[in-house]
Motif scaffolding. Structure first.
Motif, mmCIF file in Angstrom:
data_model
loop_
_atom_site.group_PDB
_atom_site.id
_atom_site.type_symbol
_atom_site.label_atom_id
_atom_site.label_comp_id
_atom_site.label_asym_id
_atom_site.label_seq_id
_atom_site.Cartn_x
_atom_site.Cartn_y
_atom_site.Cartn_z
ATOM 1 N N SER A 1 20.143 57.953 -76.036
ATOM 2 C CA SER A 1 18.721 58.012 -76.118
ATOM 3 C C SER A 1 18.151 56.662 -75.679
ATOM 4 O O SER A 1 18.579 55.658 -76.249
ATOM 5 N N PHE A 2 17.200 56.288 -74.422
ATOM 6 C CA PHE A 2 17.098 55.107 -74.061
ATOM 7 C C PHE A 2 15.963 55.429 -73.239
ATOM 8 O O PHE A 2 15.597 56.397 -72.878
ATOM 9 N N ARG A 3 15.185 54.230 -72.814
ATOM 10 C CA ARG A 3 13.957 54.185 -71.970
ATOM 11 C C ARG A 3 14.174 53.385 -70.827
ATOM 12 O O ARG A 3 14.912 52.506 -70.746
ATOM 13 N N VAL A 4 13.622 53.854 -69.705
ATOM 14 C CA VAL A 4 13.620 53.193 -68.491
ATOM 15 C C VAL A 4 12.374 52.723 -67.883
ATOM 16 O O VAL A 4 11.395 53.539 -67.754
ATOM 17 N N PHE A 5 12.231 51.249 -67.557
ATOM 18 C CA PHE A 5 11.069 50.693 -66.863
ATOM 19 C C PHE A 5 11.441 50.817 -65.487
ATOM 20 O O PHE A 5 12.431 50.342 -65.230
ATOM 21 N N VAL A 6 10.389 51.620 -64.712
ATOM 22 C CA VAL A 6 10.904 51.737 -63.043
ATOM 23 C C VAL A 6 9.775 50.935 -62.498
ATOM 24 O O VAL A 6 8.476 50.878 -62.498
ATOM 25 N N ALA A 7 10.264 49.749 -61.768
ATOM 26 C CA ALA A 7 8.937 48.928 -61.051
ATOM 27 C C ALA A 7 8.993 49.750 -59.691
ATOM 28 O O ALA A 7 9.982 50.259 -59.110
ATOM 29 N N GLN B 1 9.128 53.327 -53.656
ATOM 30 C CA GLN B 1 10.160 54.124 -53.818
ATOM 31 C C GLN B 1 10.306 54.531 -55.224
ATOM 32 O O GLN B 1 10.705 55.446 -55.726
ATOM 33 N N GLY B 2 9.707 53.467 -56.159
ATOM 34 C CA GLY B 2 9.876 53.725 -57.752
ATOM 35 C C GLY B 2 9.174 54.890 -57.958
ATOM 36 O O GLY B 2 9.653 55.356 -59.211
ATOM 37 N N HIS B 3 8.138 55.296 -57.535
ATOM 38 C CA HIS B 3 7.454 56.629 -57.592
ATOM 39 C C HIS B 3 8.173 57.754 -57.710
ATOM 40 O O HIS B 3 8.305 58.722 -58.745
ATOM 41 N N GLN C 1 13.154 59.147 -70.822
ATOM 42 C CA GLN C 1 11.550 58.623 -70.997
ATOM 43 C C GLN C 1 11.556 57.503 -69.975
ATOM 44 O O GLN C 1 12.336 56.709 -69.953
ATOM 45 N N THR C 2 10.413 57.479 -69.173
ATOM 46 C CA THR C 2 10.280 56.582 -68.306
ATOM 47 C C THR C 2 8.791 56.011 -68.414
ATOM 48 O O THR C 2 7.831 56.563 -68.508
ATOM 49 N N THR C 3 8.815 54.379 -67.794
ATOM 50 C CA THR C 3 7.616 53.741 -67.744
ATOM 51 C C THR C 3 7.534 53.290 -66.405
ATOM 52 O O THR C 3 8.478 52.498 -66.168
ATOM 53 N N LEU C 4 6.616 53.319 -65.649
ATOM 54 C CA LEU C 4 6.383 53.081 -64.346
ATOM 55 C C LEU C 4 5.466 51.909 -64.432
ATOM 56 O O LEU C 4 4.227 51.772 -65.254
ATOM 57 N N ILE C 5 5.866 50.701 -63.853
ATOM 58 C CA ILE C 5 5.179 49.484 -63.983
ATOM 59 C C ILE C 5 5.008 48.927 -62.410
ATOM 60 O O ILE C 5 5.832 49.357 -61.478
ATOM 61 N N THR C 6 4.043 48.004 -62.160
ATOM 62 C CA THR C 6 4.004 47.198 -61.069
ATOM 63 C C THR C 6 4.942 46.256 -60.782
ATOM 64 O O THR C 6 5.460 45.584 -61.657
ATOM 65 N N ASP C 7 5.467 45.940 -59.753
ATOM 66 C CA ASP C 7 6.338 44.678 -59.286
ATOM 67 C C ASP C 7 5.895 43.401 -59.998
ATOM 68 O O ASP C 7 6.701 42.705 -60.513
#
Length: 430
Positions: free
Chosen positions: A234-240, A247-249, A261-267
């Motif tokens: 069980s872990f969370r992923v931050f995607v820039a 392409q991160g989208h 569990q995913t969190t989308l962030i800006t570069d």
């Protein structure tokens, strides 16, 4: 069977027009094309290996020139050249062992059979193979001797006594092509399964309740993270998001679909979020001989942020991405400029791009590089389909592999480097 030249021309066209997405697809199609070239090459009565090498070199130079930035092409060409030399040396060793065995057979009556067992030519060839044969890159990475492989031949010296020399040479010619094609098939299989082999190691590196950061989209990273999820991690992923192509989208959407569990962030938010991260896991376009990484643009910034906050920076790369070339300088890399339309709308900025201003040049210039260079000092670990390695180990492996190449292959390598340097002005400072 389709004409070889038609296949080569079709693949050259795809490379020039950048119609093949991803290093794995490029490497696989390159290996399949070279397999067809080898299969349809007419080999002479003697010097069969030289004929195959010449054919592969001729095609390989054209492929590399068509898209110098796709380093996987040159990597596969070098691997295939090395395979041809390995198999030729193996057959030569087996033939010599057979002759030696035949010469000694006349004195067998004088030797006690119980104390001196007679070995077949195959056994002698297999035993001498590991000492006379130069190591392959796969062998160096896995640290497994080639003698562990199953020998290709099973005929004894006594079985060949009645054959003529011409029949032996003809048989050896057919066997060389057969063995080379079989080895290339193994290479293609390794390329096909590299994602799965890397993903199998995920549970060793991702632990419970960790936060992982990545940038852009990589199938290797996707399979790696999902493999850890399947092992009940069980872990969370931050995607820039990986601007300007975002392409991160796509990666974030796929991760959510698979239940992560995913969190989308800006570069631009990477430095602000890195202190919450336990590990950075990214893909690579190529791994250079010094352990440096050519990666999607923006990853050098991620690596610097990880170093600043003492966060491990892990690079996932299949062995087909390992390139025995050195970057020209830590600040210079092979790059490619993409269309400015990914950054702005030409209609919106038409006034800035007006050539009629009297100065003869547009007021606005748009630079959109594709890749970054990450120096080896910023990389904590490489995870390949053969296991985990640190950058210094990768550099040492490359030195051993380059030393094992023949002079002709070294010359071929320098020609490739020269082609890469002058092709299209693709060198861009980061």
């Amino acid at each position: 069977m389709p004409d070889t030249q038609a296949l080569v021309n079709d693949f050259l066209n795809k490379l020039k027009k950048r119609k093949i997405e991803g290093s794995q697809a490029t490497a696989k199609q390159t290996a399949e094309l070279l397999r067809s070239v080898i299969s349809q090459t007419r080999v002479p009565y003697t010097n069969q290996a030289a004929a195959l090498i010449q054919s592969v070199k001729a095609v390989g130079e054209g492929l590399i020139a068509a898209n110098p930035v796709e380093l996987a092409v040159g990597n596969v060409v070098r691997r295939v050249l090395h395979i041809i030399r390995e198999e030729d040396l193996s057959l030569t060793t087996a033939a010599m062992a057979g002759l030696n065995l035949s010469a000694v057979s006349d004195d067998e009556d004088d030797v006690d059979g119980d104390n001196q067992p007679v070995l077949s030519a195959a056994a002698i060839a297999a035993a001498s193979r590991s000492t006379l044969r130069p190591p392959s890159l796969q062998t160096l990475l896995e640290d497994v001797p080639d003698s562990a492989a199953v020998p290709h031949t099973s005929s004894s010296g006594g079985d060949s006594e009645g054959k003529s020399k011409s029949a032996d040479k003809s048989s050896r010619s057919r066997k060389l092509k057969h063995d080379v094609i079989e080895a290339v098939n193994e290479l293609i299989q390794d390329i096909n399964t590299c994602h799965e082999q890397i993903a199998e190691q995920a549970v060793e590196h991702i632990h419970q309740n960790e936060v992982i950061l990545t940038l852009g989209s990589s199938r290797t990273v996707l399979e790696f993270l999902c493999a850890a999820k399947e092992k009940k991690r069980s872990f969370r992923v931050f995607v820039a998001e990986g601007a300007p192509r975002y392409q991160g989208h796509l990666l974030a959407k796929e991760l959510v679909t698979r239940g992560l569990q995913t969190t989308l962030i800006t570069d631009s938010a990477i430095f602000a979020m890195i202190s919450r991260v336990n590990m950075v896991i990214v893909g690579a376009h190529a791994v250079m001989a010094n352990g440096g990484v050519i990666a999607p643009v923006g990853l050098n910034m991620v690596a610097l942020a990880a170093q600043k906050h003492a966060v491990p920076f892990v690079v996932l790369a299949g062995s087909h991405k390992l390139c025995p070339l050195y970057p020209h300088h830590p600040e210079v890399l092979l790059n490619e400029l993409r269309s400015p339309s990914e950054l702005l709308d030409f209609g919106e900025f038409s006034d800035c791009l007006d050539f009629g201003s009297g100065i003869g040049a547009p007021l606005l210039h748009v630079v959109n590089p594709t890749f970054d260079y990450v120096p080896p000092k910023l990389v904590s670990l490489f995870i390949t389909d053969t296991g985990g390695h640190n950058p210094s180990y990768i550099a040492e492996i490359y030195q051993l592999f380059v030393m094992s190449l023949r002079g002709e292959d070294m010359k071929f390598k320098s020609e490739i480097m020269k082609t890469n340097c002058i092709a299209g002005g693709n060198l861009v400072k980061s």
